[in-house]
Design a protein around this motif. Structure first.
Motif, PDB file in Angstrom:
ATOM      1  N   GLU A   1       0.845  -1.187   0.000  1.00  0.00           N
ATOM      2  CA  GLU A   1       0.000   0.000   0.000  1.00  0.00           C
ATOM      3  C   GLU A   1       0.879   1.235   0.000  1.00  0.00           C
ATOM      4  O   GLU A   1       2.068   1.181   0.339  1.00  0.00           O
ATOM      5  CB  GLU A   1      -0.923  -0.021   1.217  1.00  0.00           C
ATOM      6  CG  GLU A   1      -1.899  -1.202   1.189  1.00  0.00           C
ATOM      7  CD  GLU A   1      -2.816  -1.232   2.402  1.00  0.00           C
ATOM      8  OE1 GLU A   1      -2.839  -0.241   3.160  1.00  0.00           O
ATOM      9  OE2 GLU A   1      -3.507  -2.245   2.594  1.00  0.00           O
ATOM     10  N   ALA A   2       0.276   2.371  -0.330  1.00  0.00           N
ATOM     11  CA  ALA A   2       1.028   3.620  -0.491  1.00  0.00           C
ATOM     12  C   ALA A   2       1.664   4.083   0.815  1.00  0.00           C
ATOM     13  O   ALA A   2       2.796   4.563   0.845  1.00  0.00           O
ATOM     14  CB  ALA A   2       0.110   4.698  -1.045  1.00  0.00           C
ATOM     15  N   TRP A   3       0.970   3.951   1.945  1.00  0.00           N
ATOM     16  CA  TRP A   3       1.513   4.446   3.219  1.00  0.00           C
ATOM     17  C   TRP A   3       2.731   3.648   3.681  1.00  0.00           C
ATOM     18  O   TRP A   3       3.542   4.129   4.460  1.00  0.00           O
ATOM     19  CB  TRP A   3       0.428   4.441   4.305  1.00  0.00           C
ATOM     20  CG  TRP A   3      -0.027   3.047   4.698  1.00  0.00           C
ATOM     21  CD1 TRP A   3      -1.052   2.364   4.154  1.00  0.00           C
ATOM     22  CD2 TRP A   3       0.548   2.212   5.696  1.00  0.00           C
ATOM     23  NE1 TRP A   3      -1.172   1.130   4.746  1.00  0.00           N
ATOM     24  CE2 TRP A   3      -0.195   1.020   5.710  1.00  0.00           C
ATOM     25  CE3 TRP A   3       1.612   2.342   6.570  1.00  0.00           C
ATOM     26  CZ2 TRP A   3       0.091  -0.027   6.570  1.00  0.00           C
ATOM     27  CZ3 TRP A   3       1.891   1.309   7.434  1.00  0.00           C
ATOM     28  CH2 TRP A   3       1.143   0.130   7.432  1.00  0.00           C
ATOM     29  N   MET A   4       2.859   2.407   3.170  1.00  0.00           N
ATOM     30  CA  MET A   4       3.982   1.583   3.584  1.00  0.00           C
ATOM     31  C   MET A   4       5.311   2.101   3.055  1.00  0.00           C
ATOM     32  O   MET A   4       6.345   1.846   3.640  1.00  0.00           O
ATOM     33  CB  MET A   4       3.758   0.131   3.123  1.00  0.00           C
ATOM     34  CG  MET A   4       2.589  -0.558   3.771  1.00  0.00           C
ATOM     35  SD  MET A   4       2.417  -2.214   3.085  1.00  0.00           S
ATOM     36  CE  MET A   4       0.990  -2.781   3.958  1.00  0.00           C
ATOM     37  N   THR A   5       5.265   2.771   1.934  1.00  0.00           N
ATOM     38  CA  THR A   5       6.492   3.293   1.336  1.00  0.00           C
ATOM     39  C   THR A   5       6.589   4.811   1.428  1.00  0.00           C
ATOM     40  O   THR A   5       7.517   5.396   0.907  1.00  0.00           O
ATOM     41  CB  THR A   5       6.575   2.870  -0.139  1.00  0.00           C
ATOM     42  OG1 THR A   5       5.403   3.342  -0.822  1.00  0.00           O
ATOM     43  CG2 THR A   5       6.675   1.355  -0.264  1.00  0.00           C
ATOM     44  N   SER A   6       5.672   5.436   2.133  1.00  0.00           N
ATOM     45  CA  SER A   6       5.647   6.896   2.231  1.00  0.00           C
ATOM     46  C   SER A   6       6.740   7.367   3.181  1.00  0.00           C
ATOM     47  O   SER A   6       6.844   6.932   4.318  1.00  0.00           O
ATOM     48  CB  SER A   6       4.268   7.357   2.740  1.00  0.00           C
ATOM     49  OG  SER A   6       4.300   8.722   3.011  1.00  0.00           O
TER      50      SER A   6
ATOM     51  N   ALA B   1       6.820  10.304   4.405  1.00  0.00           N
ATOM     52  CA  ALA B   1       6.179  11.177   5.384  1.00  0.00           C
ATOM     53  C   ALA B   1       5.750  10.379   6.622  1.00  0.00           C
ATOM     54  O   ALA B   1       5.830  10.869   7.749  1.00  0.00           O
ATOM     55  CB  ALA B   1       4.986  11.875   4.757  1.00  0.00           C
ATOM     56  N   VAL B   2       5.307   9.149   6.422  1.00  0.00           N
ATOM     57  CA  VAL B   2       4.872   8.314   7.539  1.00  0.00           C
ATOM     58  C   VAL B   2       6.088   7.825   8.344  1.00  0.00           C
ATOM     59  O   VAL B   2       6.089   7.862   9.570  1.00  0.00           O
ATOM     60  CB  VAL B   2       4.047   7.120   7.022  1.00  0.00           C
ATOM     61  CG1 VAL B   2       3.749   6.134   8.146  1.00  0.00           C
ATOM     62  CG2 VAL B   2       2.777   7.599   6.376  1.00  0.00           C
ATOM     63  N   TRP B   3       7.107   7.443   7.651  1.00  0.00           N
ATOM     64  CA  TRP B   3       8.247   6.827   8.328  1.00  0.00           C
ATOM     65  C   TRP B   3       9.379   7.818   8.586  1.00  0.00           C
ATOM     66  O   TRP B   3      10.335   7.481   9.268  1.00  0.00           O
ATOM     67  CB  TRP B   3       8.778   5.633   7.504  1.00  0.00           C
ATOM     68  CG  TRP B   3       7.715   4.589   7.323  1.00  0.00           C
ATOM     69  CD1 TRP B   3       7.029   4.317   6.195  1.00  0.00           C
ATOM     70  CD2 TRP B   3       7.221   3.687   8.314  1.00  0.00           C
ATOM     71  NE1 TRP B   3       6.133   3.320   6.396  1.00  0.00           N
ATOM     72  CE2 TRP B   3       6.225   2.898   7.725  1.00  0.00           C
ATOM     73  CE3 TRP B   3       7.509   3.464   9.646  1.00  0.00           C
ATOM     74  CZ2 TRP B   3       5.544   1.909   8.392  1.00  0.00           C
ATOM     75  CZ3 TRP B   3       6.814   2.475  10.331  1.00  0.00           C
ATOM     76  CH2 TRP B   3       5.849   1.714   9.704  1.00  0.00           C
ATOM     77  N   SER B   4       9.278   8.988   8.105  1.00  0.00           N
ATOM     78  CA  SER B   4      10.283  10.078   8.249  1.00  0.00           C
ATOM     79  C   SER B   4      11.707   9.564   8.045  1.00  0.00           C
ATOM     80  O   SER B   4      12.565   9.666   8.885  1.00  0.00           O
ATOM     81  CB  SER B   4      10.138  10.778   9.610  1.00  0.00           C
ATOM     82  OG  SER B   4      10.454   9.885  10.663  1.00  0.00           O
ATOM     83  N   ILE B   5      11.900   9.005   6.884  1.00  0.00           N
ATOM     84  CA  ILE B   5      13.221   8.463   6.540  1.00  0.00           C
ATOM     85  C   ILE B   5      14.036   9.509   5.813  1.00  0.00           C
ATOM     86  O   ILE B   5      13.626  10.206   4.979  1.00  0.00           O
ATOM     87  CB  ILE B   5      13.073   7.191   5.684  1.00  0.00           C
ATOM     88  CG1 ILE B   5      12.365   6.134   6.496  1.00  0.00           C
ATOM     89  CG2 ILE B   5      14.411   6.694   5.199  1.00  0.00           C
ATOM     90  CD1 ILE B   5      12.084   4.857   5.752  1.00  0.00           C
TER      91      ILE B   5
END
Length: 140
Positions: free
Chosen positions: A129-134, A136-140
């Motif tokens: 899913e999109a959030w898994m690679t975002s 912004a979610v993981w702040s990488i």
């Protein structure tokens, strides 16, 4: 409402006085405190008698003479015949046999597929899913 608050305050104050009195009686040497407190009261004689109660017992020589001391002796133990018979104390009184279970085997009802519900459940394939690679979610 005002009288209710005043009553509550009065109850709390009296409870605080009682608690402080109890704490003082525990912390101060109790016998000397009560003795000094009751010295000038009408219960002075009773209080002093309770504090300074003698722990002596009145025993006279006449009462000691009246006591009759008898030395008690138990009868001597005797060895009886059963005590020396080793068959009474044999360690191997019981015979132990090792138990073995019957060998397990397949029976006809175990192979009958109608008795068991063999519903095969399939899970959906995992999807990315999109959030898994975002980032912004993981702040990488």
């Amino acid at each position: 409402m005002k009288t209710k608050n005043n009553v509550q305050k009065a109850i709390l104050r009296s409870a605080a006085v009682i608690v402080s009195f109890v704490l003082i009686s525990f912390t101060v040497s109790a016998q000397n405190f009560w003795k000094r407190l009751l010295e000038n009261s009408s219960f002075n004689d009773i209080a002093i008698a309770m504090v300074d109660a003698p722990a002596k017992t009145n025993t006279t020589t006449e009462s000691l003479k009246a006591i009759n001391y008898n030395t008690e002796i138990e009868p001597q133990l005797e060895v009886e015949a059963w005590m020396t018979d080793y068959s009474n104390f044999d360690v191997n009184l019981y015979s132990y046999e090792e138990e073995t279970d019957a060998e397990l085997g397949l029976e006809s009802w175990m192979l009958n597929e109608d008795l068991f519900q063999a519903d095969e459940e399939e899970e959906d394939a995992l999807e990315l899913e999109a959030w898994m690679t975002s980032s912004a979610v993981w702040s990488i």
